[in-house]
Design a protein around this motif. Structure first.
Motif, mmCIF file in Angstrom:
data_model
loop_
_atom_site.group_PDB
_atom_site.id
_atom_site.type_symbol
_atom_site.label_atom_id
_atom_site.label_comp_id
_atom_site.label_asym_id
_atom_site.label_seq_id
_atom_site.Cartn_x
_atom_site.Cartn_y
_atom_site.Cartn_z
ATOM 1 N N SER A 1 0.851 -1.191 0.000
ATOM 2 C CA SER A 1 0.000 0.000 0.000
ATOM 3 C C SER A 1 0.886 1.241 0.000
ATOM 4 O O SER A 1 2.080 1.169 0.278
ATOM 5 N N TYR A 2 0.266 2.385 -0.304
ATOM 6 C CA TYR A 2 1.004 3.649 -0.241
ATOM 7 C C TYR A 2 0.031 4.793 -0.018
ATOM 8 O O TYR A 2 -1.197 4.635 -0.159
ATOM 9 N N THR A 3 0.576 5.931 0.343
ATOM 10 C CA THR A 3 -0.203 7.153 0.506
ATOM 11 C C THR A 3 0.234 8.133 -0.563
ATOM 12 O O THR A 3 1.428 8.345 -0.768
ATOM 13 N N GLU A 4 -0.740 8.712 -1.259
ATOM 14 C CA GLU A 4 -0.426 9.621 -2.362
ATOM 15 C C GLU A 4 -0.839 11.048 -2.021
ATOM 16 O O GLU A 4 -1.913 11.287 -1.474
ATOM 17 N N GLN A 5 0.048 11.984 -2.333
ATOM 18 C CA GLN A 5 -0.234 13.408 -2.170
ATOM 19 C C GLN A 5 -0.485 13.996 -3.549
ATOM 20 O O GLN A 5 0.336 13.866 -4.457
ATOM 21 N N THR A 6 -1.656 14.641 -3.740
ATOM 22 C CA THR A 6 -1.970 15.266 -5.019
ATOM 23 C C THR A 6 -3.012 16.343 -4.806
ATOM 24 O O THR A 6 -3.951 16.168 -4.029
ATOM 25 N N ARG A 7 -2.846 17.486 -5.477
ATOM 26 C CA ARG A 7 -3.810 18.589 -5.406
ATOM 27 C C ARG A 7 -4.185 18.948 -3.971
ATOM 28 O O ARG A 7 -5.351 19.151 -3.633
ATOM 29 N N GLY A 8 -3.209 18.980 -3.092
ATOM 30 C CA GLY A 8 -3.472 19.376 -1.720
ATOM 31 C C GLY A 8 -4.165 18.324 -0.880
ATOM 32 O O GLY A 8 -4.571 18.599 0.244
ATOM 33 N N ARG A 9 -4.298 17.082 -1.392
ATOM 34 C CA ARG A 9 -4.956 16.020 -0.641
ATOM 35 C C ARG A 9 -4.004 14.855 -0.434
ATOM 36 O O ARG A 9 -3.156 14.577 -1.280
ATOM 37 N N ARG A 10 -4.188 14.173 0.681
ATOM 38 C CA ARG A 10 -3.476 12.918 0.931
ATOM 39 C C ARG A 10 -4.487 11.790 0.866
ATOM 40 O O ARG A 10 -5.519 11.833 1.536
ATOM 41 N N THR A 11 -4.194 10.775 0.068
ATOM 42 C CA THR A 11 -5.130 9.682 -0.152
ATOM 43 C C THR A 11 -4.446 8.355 0.113
ATOM 44 O O THR A 11 -3.360 8.096 -0.417
ATOM 45 N N ASP A 12 -5.064 7.512 0.949
ATOM 46 C CA ASP A 12 -4.540 6.164 1.175
ATOM 47 C C ASP A 12 -4.922 5.277 0.000
ATOM 48 O O ASP A 12 -6.081 5.275 -0.443
ATOM 49 N N CYS A 13 -3.952 4.520 -0.497
ATOM 50 C CA CYS A 13 -4.168 3.632 -1.634
ATOM 51 C C CYS A 13 -3.855 2.201 -1.185
ATOM 52 O O CYS A 13 -2.711 1.739 -1.312
ATOM 53 N N PRO A 14 -4.835 1.500 -0.626
ATOM 54 C CA PRO A 14 -4.575 0.159 -0.083
ATOM 55 C C PRO A 14 -4.481 -0.896 -1.182
ATOM 56 O O PRO A 14 -4.756 -0.632 -2.359
ATOM 57 N N ARG A 15 -4.107 -2.081 -0.771
ATOM 58 C CA ARG A 15 -4.031 -3.214 -1.689
ATOM 59 C C ARG A 15 -5.367 -3.421 -2.402
ATOM 60 O O ARG A 15 -6.434 -3.278 -1.813
ATOM 61 N N HIS A 16 -5.299 -3.728 -3.695
ATOM 62 C CA HIS A 16 -6.443 -4.015 -4.558
ATOM 63 C C HIS A 16 -7.231 -2.771 -4.948
ATOM 64 O O HIS A 16 -8.322 -2.883 -5.487
ATOM 65 N N SER A 17 -6.700 -1.588 -4.665
ATOM 66 C CA SER A 17 -7.385 -0.372 -5.105
ATOM 67 C C SER A 17 -6.897 0.021 -6.495
ATOM 68 O O SER A 17 -5.852 -0.428 -6.969
ATOM 69 N N MET A 18 -7.703 0.848 -7.174
ATOM 70 C CA MET A 18 -7.366 1.395 -8.485
ATOM 71 C C MET A 18 -7.236 2.907 -8.348
ATOM 72 O O MET A 18 -8.132 3.558 -7.789
ATOM 73 N N VAL A 19 -6.163 3.466 -8.865
ATOM 74 C CA VAL A 19 -5.927 4.908 -8.796
ATOM 75 C C VAL A 19 -5.898 5.443 -10.229
ATOM 76 O O VAL A 19 -5.095 4.995 -11.049
ATOM 77 N N PHE A 20 -6.785 6.396 -10.522
ATOM 78 C CA PHE A 20 -6.911 6.964 -11.865
ATOM 79 C C PHE A 20 -6.393 8.396 -11.847
ATOM 80 O O PHE A 20 -6.741 9.172 -10.960
ATOM 81 N N LYS A 21 -5.563 8.739 -12.836
ATOM 82 C CA LYS A 21 -5.011 10.097 -12.891
ATOM 83 C C LYS A 21 -4.973 10.605 -14.322
ATOM 84 O O LYS A 21 -4.622 9.859 -15.240
ATOM 85 N N PRO A 22 -5.317 11.883 -14.533
ATOM 86 C CA PRO A 22 -5.154 12.487 -15.862
ATOM 87 C C PRO A 22 -3.674 12.692 -16.176
ATOM 88 O O PRO A 22 -2.810 12.544 -15.304
ATOM 89 N N ALA A 23 -3.379 13.043 -17.412
ATOM 90 C CA ALA A 23 -1.998 13.271 -17.822
ATOM 91 C C ALA A 23 -1.388 14.438 -17.060
ATOM 92 O O ALA A 23 -2.083 15.395 -16.696
ATOM 93 N N ALA A 24 -0.087 14.349 -16.810
ATOM 94 C CA ALA A 24 0.704 15.438 -16.210
ATOM 95 C C ALA A 24 0.135 15.906 -14.871
ATOM 96 O O ALA A 24 0.152 17.096 -14.562
ATOM 97 N N GLU A 25 -0.365 14.972 -14.065
ATOM 98 C CA GLU A 25 -0.895 15.296 -12.735
ATOM 99 C C GLU A 25 0.223 15.159 -11.702
ATOM 100 O O GLU A 25 0.689 14.047 -11.422
ATOM 101 N N PRO A 26 0.708 16.270 -11.105
ATOM 102 C CA PRO A 26 1.799 16.168 -10.121
ATOM 103 C C PRO A 26 1.346 15.408 -8.878
ATOM 104 O O PRO A 26 0.242 15.606 -8.378
ATOM 105 N N HIS A 27 2.214 14.524 -8.379
ATOM 106 C CA HIS A 27 1.892 13.773 -7.170
ATOM 107 C C HIS A 27 3.181 13.210 -6.571
ATOM 108 O O HIS A 27 4.213 13.120 -7.231
ATOM 109 N N SER A 28 3.109 12.839 -5.294
ATOM 110 C CA SER A 28 4.213 12.151 -4.631
ATOM 111 C C SER A 28 3.633 10.963 -3.873
ATOM 112 O O SER A 28 2.445 10.948 -3.528
ATOM 113 N N ASP A 29 4.465 9.946 -3.625
ATOM 114 C CA ASP A 29 3.991 8.700 -3.031
ATOM 115 C C ASP A 29 4.885 8.274 -1.878
ATOM 116 O O ASP A 29 6.114 8.353 -1.976
#
Length: 297
Positions: free
Chosen positions: A64-92
């Motif tokens: 699992s990991y935690t993603e920072q994007t657009r001022g939000r922190r989102t938990d991304c657990p096992r078996h989740s799907m994360v969708f992002k548009p092109a050129a979306e800045p983020h850190s993990d």
């Protein structure tokens, strides 16, 4: 060595330094306008701010990991799907168990072909349900199993994933829906493990049962019964993956007649048996604990 040669050599070394978006990549395939990449990240790895050139889907196969994007922190657990548009800045930031992810990037022409049917790609979105988890596992298996049929299977699974994500996110999106339907969804989401009747839902939101049934199917693309069954099976996937509770207990608690009835419905919905999901999850948890112990030592 001349000064010009030294500068050229330095530039070459800089050019060969992998970008953060490439850290941990172990395998790559290109199929029908989709670029699939496997990433295996060690425990506690942090990927600094970066972006992907193409729109992407990330399936978290393990860890699992935690993603920072657009001022939000989102938990991304096992078996989740994360969708992002092109050129979306983020850190993990990966957990102590590290992470194994399958990233699917969409080439511009392919994205343009599906974009009218995939608003889920318009902003950073995370989705987790049993159907998406099943698609993700099937997709990961086909990605690793290269034969003459796998390109066709991979392409079909990606499109099915987008369709299910669109349906899942669209059902939960309150915008544009009648107020009574939003109340009905809230009512069902709070009580889906209980015995529910169409008349009780209709009474709770003050609409006629026939209008509720007809409009629910039109706006949510399924009947109320199908929606309740899907919620129960999605909860079952999470409990099978994240707990050690007996399969029979999970089945009865979620409103199925018995374990046999539950197993048939679960296999029909996900393509996996409850035992397969439980076995795979236990293996992943053992691997995660082993990684944590290695990181501590």
């Amino acid at each position: 060595m001349s000064e010009g040669a030294s500068e050229s050599s330095a530039e070459s070394k800089v050019a060969n330094v992998p970008l953060p978006s490439e850290w941990g990549m172990t395998r790559r395939r290109s199929i029908g306008g989709f670029i699939l990449k496997e990433f295996i990240q060690p425990p506690l790895r942090r990927l600094p701010w970066h972006e992907h050139v193409q729109a992407s889907i990330c399936f978290v196969a393990a860890g699992s990991y935690t993603e920072q994007t657009r001022g939000r922190r989102t938990d991304c657990p096992r078996h989740s799907m994360v969708f992002k548009p092109a050129a979306e800045p983020h850190s993990d930031q990966f957990s102590g168990a590290g992470g194994t992810c399958l990233l699917v990037e969409m080439e511009t022409k392919r994205l343009q072909a599906i974009e009218p049917f995939a608003t889920v790609m318009g902003q950073p979105t995370i989705a987790r349900n049993a159907m998406l988890a099943a698609f993700g596992q099937h997709l990961y298996r086909e990605f690793r199993h290269e034969d003459g049929c796998s390109p066709l299977a991979v392409e079909g699974l990606i499109l099915e994933t987008l369709a299910e994500a669109e349906r899942s996110v669209g059902t939960n999106d309150a915008s544009g829906k009648p107020a009574w339907l939003v109340r009905a969804l809230d009512f069902i989401n709070d009580r889906f493990t209980e015995p529910l009747r169409l008349s009780s839902v209709a009474w709770a939101v003050d609409v006629h049962p026939s209008h509720l049934a007809r409009s629910f199917r039109k706006l949510c693309h399924c009947s109320i019964g199908e929606y309740v069954r899907r919620l129960r099976l999605e909860r079952a996937w999470v409990e099978l993956a994240d707990t050690d509770d007996a399969v029979t207990n999970i089945a009865l608690r979620l409103g199925f007649f018995d374990q046999s009835h539950f197993s048939r419905a679960f296999k029909r919905h996900t393509g996996f048996t409850p035992v397969q999901v439980r076995r795979a999850s236990r293996t992943e948890r053992r691997a995660g604990r082993s990684c944590e112990q290695s990181a501590e030592s």
